[in-house]
Design a protein around this motif. Structure first.
Motif, PDB file in Angstrom:
ATOM      1  N   LYS A 106      30.935 -35.423  -6.863  1.00  0.00           N
ATOM      2  CA  LYS A 106      32.352 -35.740  -6.634  1.00  0.00           C
ATOM      3  C   LYS A 106      32.499 -37.037  -5.843  1.00  0.00           C
TER       4      LYS A 106
ATOM      5  N   PRO B  53      32.207 -38.280 -14.698  1.00  0.00           N
ATOM      6  CA  PRO B  53      32.928 -37.175 -14.108  1.00  0.00           C
ATOM      7  C   PRO B  53      31.980 -36.222 -13.409  1.00  0.00           C
ATOM      8  N   THR B  54      32.493 -35.264 -12.681  1.00  0.00           N
ATOM      9  CA  THR B  54      31.665 -34.371 -11.893  1.00  0.00           C
ATOM     10  C   THR B  54      31.704 -32.956 -12.434  1.00  0.00           C
TER      11      THR B  54
ATOM     12  N   ASP C 277      31.898 -39.932  -8.107  1.00  0.00           N
ATOM     13  CA  ASP C 277      33.040 -40.065  -9.000  1.00  0.00           C
ATOM     14  C   ASP C 277      34.213 -40.724  -8.287  1.00  0.00           C
TER      15      ASP C 277
ATOM     16  N   TRP D  32      23.495 -35.672 -11.437  1.00  0.00           N
ATOM     17  CA  TRP D  32      24.257 -35.179 -12.580  1.00  0.00           C
ATOM     18  C   TRP D  32      23.373 -34.348 -13.506  1.00  0.00           C
TER      19      TRP D  32
ATOM     20  N   PRO E  86      29.021 -34.335 -14.156  1.00  0.00           N
ATOM     21  CA  PRO E  86      29.851 -35.446 -14.609  1.00  0.00           C
ATOM     22  C   PRO E  86      29.561 -35.882 -16.023  1.00  0.00           C
TER      23      PRO E  86
ATOM     24  N   ASP F   2      39.503 -40.011 -17.415  1.00  0.00           N
ATOM     25  CA  ASP F   2      38.250 -40.720 -17.642  1.00  0.00           C
ATOM     26  C   ASP F   2      38.557 -41.926 -18.523  1.00  0.00           C
TER      27      ASP F   2
END
Length: 262
Positions: free
Chosen positions: A109, A27-28, A112, A226, A31, A163
């Motif tokens: 993003k 995830p961002t 992701d 990240w 993330p 997720d």
């Protein structure tokens, strides 16, 4: 079993080692796992943990159980990963902080967004059709209006991210985590999640869009980006936990159990 809270989970995931080079995009912002999406805003400064959080961590250490038959080997790999983190991965991530944070978040993003097909597939396998529809809608909207995922207009339309990965899919069908594993570079895992990472890796679009070397390079860049957004949460664990290995192991197991139970 005591469920880990979002605030505690934030401090229990080793920032780089949990996923570098793994097939599943993270995830961002930054993330980290779902509860960690706003880690940059929620983490304590420079490794200071409040007393009530330390008490919560200690309680969790007493209530989480997973077989760890190869603990000596796991601890050895944990030690190597720790050195790689402090002497290689984190220095590179700190150097990336010269890039404005909004730009690094947009890059996160985009990575992701590329991983959306894997999440859609796992939503379908888990018979979570609303999840699959949402992730598909996010992918289409963010790939077009969001300029390839650099922006997240889908969230503004009420399409919140999910997720989902193959490790969770196996858990939904009743497969337990098995025994605990610490993977070289990849960090905390389990027998079930290790298998899941491999399966998700085969579904990663980067595997097919790029050559092997380029795909690995892209994954390294993704994880360093990240890590550059993380506010030294692993350092917090190292500073405050009596045994960082146990704290990270138990936090990982609880987080994964919580994800499967959603």
């Amino acid at each position: 079993m005591v469920r880990i809270t979002g605030r505690t989970a934030l401090l229990l995931i080793l920032p780089f080692l949990a996923g570098c080079l793994a097939g599943k995009p993270a995830p961002t912002d930054p993330p980290l796992p779902p509860a960690l999406e706003n880690a940059g805003e929620e983490n304590p400064e420079e490794g200071d943990l409040p007393d009530d959080l330390l008490l919560e961590l200690e309680e969790e250490m007493e209530t989480v159980h997973i077989a760890d038959p190869i603990e000596p080997l796991n601890r050895g790999i944990f030690w190597v990963n720790d050195k790689l983190y402090f002497y290689l991965f984190k220095p590179v991530a700190k150097a990336l902080r010269v890039i404005p944070e909004p730009a690094r978040k947009s890059v996160g993003k985009a990575f992701d967004n590329i991983g959306a097909p894997v999440r859609v597939a796992n939503c379908v396998l888990q018979a979570k059709m609303e999840c699959a529809t949402t992730e598909l809608g996010r992918f289409v909207l963010n790939s077009t209006v969001g300029l390839g995922g650099l922006f997240d207009p889908a969230r503004g339309e009420g399409l919140e991210p999910h997720d989902e990965d193959f490790g969770q899919t196996l858990g939904v069908y009743g497969l337990g985590q098995g025994f605990y594993l610490v993977l070289p570079v990849l960090g905390p895992s389990s027998l079930r999640d290790g298998i899941g990472k491999g399966v998700d890796g085969f579904g990663d679009p980067l595997r097919y869009l790029l050559g092997t070397g380029e795909a690995i390079g892209a994954k390294v860049a993704e994880r360093e980006n990240w890590l550059s957004l993380d506010k030294d949460s692993y350092e917090s664990i190292k500073k405050e936990a009596l045994d960082p290995y146990l704290t990270i192991r138990n936090g990982y197991v609880q987080r994964r159990e919580g994800q499967v139970g959603k």
